[in-house]
Design an enzyme around this catalytic site. Structure first.
Site, short mmCIF file in Angstrom:
data_model
loop_
_atom_site.label_atom_id
_atom_site.label_comp_id
_atom_site.label_asym_id
_atom_site.label_seq_id
_atom_site.Cartn_x
_atom_site.Cartn_y
_atom_site.Cartn_z
N ASP A 190 42.08 37.76 50.08
CA ASP A 190 41.67 37.72 48.67
C ASP A 190 42.79 38.12 47.73
OD1 ASP A 190 39.75 37.32 46.62
OD2 ASP A 190 39.30 39.46 46.56
N SER A 219 36.63 35.98 40.83
CA SER A 219 36.37 35.17 42.02
C SER A 219 34.89 34.80 42.06
CB SER A 219 36.74 35.94 43.29
OG SER A 219 38.10 36.29 43.27
N GLN A 254 39.07 29.41 47.86
CA GLN A 254 38.38 30.24 46.87
C GLN A 254 38.35 29.52 45.52
OE1 GLN A 254 39.61 34.19 44.58
NE2 GLN A 254 38.87 34.74 46.64
#
Length: 303
Positions: free
Chosen positions: A216, A240, A290
């Protein structure tokens, strides 16, 4: 607060010890139709739970309901609400399916009874089969040939600097990071070397979860770099939305890994980023995707 004082306060807690603490979930005495675990969060300067932490904890929680040899190979999760890093997190694992080779688990992360993250993950016993991988790109400088990201923090607010100095990960952008400015060509791609600051225990589950933690970090930047938007842009909002990850091979996160990232699309206030994580020797460990919400002020940089 001076930079020197900030650096001193940032180093008072061992970030690796903090990481190991948050990944060491506790079994709960609570009993429902789901398995319940509890965990804590790393202290964060801005008070929000880091998304990669919840990803890693959710994988740990789900894995606790499975035999050791059945490991995570894919996950898909949605970030529902910002988490409060000063409060504990409860993880509820639903044993959706157990087959001969595969298992499916749903993990929901809660704070004060409200879900902040929801994930479905699939697990598999190791099986033989066909094999290939996309090769690691050629011509990328090694980690010893690029500078530590902390060398590029000049000009950041002391509180923002703590986001970097407190983390348990050593990051090295192959091209200059985009913290305060975007230099060079505006392209929707970048590469970053990463590893934990010191060795972790020899636990394959821990390294698999920690890889989710690392996944991430920085992946959003291929979207921002394409439009010349640094993190320090006044009024910039990035969040996100979801996260997908596929583990292909086992590896260690305390050894240098290359995170190759690109953004195939941005539209409607959303940007999609993808990434491939390689060992230094060129083995493909994982693929990541993502989508983020990104809102750039009208007066800010434009693509």
């Amino acid at each position: 607060m001076t930079d020197a004082a900030t650096d001193a306060s940032a180093r008072t807690e061992d970030p690796i010890a903090s990481l190991l603490t948050v990944l060491d979930l506790a079994d709960s005495d609570a009993r429902t139709t789901e398995d319940i675990f509890t965990g804590v969060s790393q202290s964060m300067p801005l008070g929000r739970v880091y998304g990669g932490q919840v990803l890693a904890q959710s994988i740990i929680a789900a894995s606790r309901t499975l035999p050791e040899q059945r490991t995570a190979h894919s996950m898909h999760g949605y970030f529902l609400r910002p988490g409060d890093s000063s409060k504990g997190i409860t993880f509820a694992v639903d044993r959706i399916h157990d087959g001969r080779s595969f298992s499916t688990r749903r993990t929901q992360a809660y704070q004060e009874g409200v879900p902040i993250f929801s994930m479905i993950a699939s697990f598999q016993d190791e099986d033989p089969g066909i094999e290939h991988q996309a090769p690691m790109p050629d011509g990328i400088p090694g980690p010893d040939d690029v500078s530590d990201d902390e060398d590029h923090l000049t000009g950041l607010h002391p509180m923002s600097k703590r986001l970097f100095t407190d983390r348990p990960v050593d990051l090295r952008h192959v091209t200059k990071p985009i913290y305060t400015s975007v230099e060079g060509e505006r392209v929707p791609r970048q590469a970053v070397w990463m590893r934990t600051r010191r060795p972790l225990p020899d636990d394959p589950l821990l390294h698999r979860a920690a890889l989710a933690y690392l996944s991430d970090l920085t992946i959003q930047e291929s979207v921002l770099r394409a439009h010349g938007v640094p993190w320090a842009t006044p009024g910039l909002k990035v969040a996100s939305l979801d996260h997908g990850m596929w583990w292909h091979r086992s590896g260690r996160v305390d050894e240098w890994l290359l995170y190759v990232q690109e953004s195939p699309n941005a539209l409607g206030g959303r940007g999609l980023a993808t990434g491939r994580i390689y060992t230094r020797e060129g083995l493909l460990l994982a693929t990541v995707a993502q989508e983020i919400m990104v809102r750039v002020p009208e007066s800010g940089p434009a693509g």
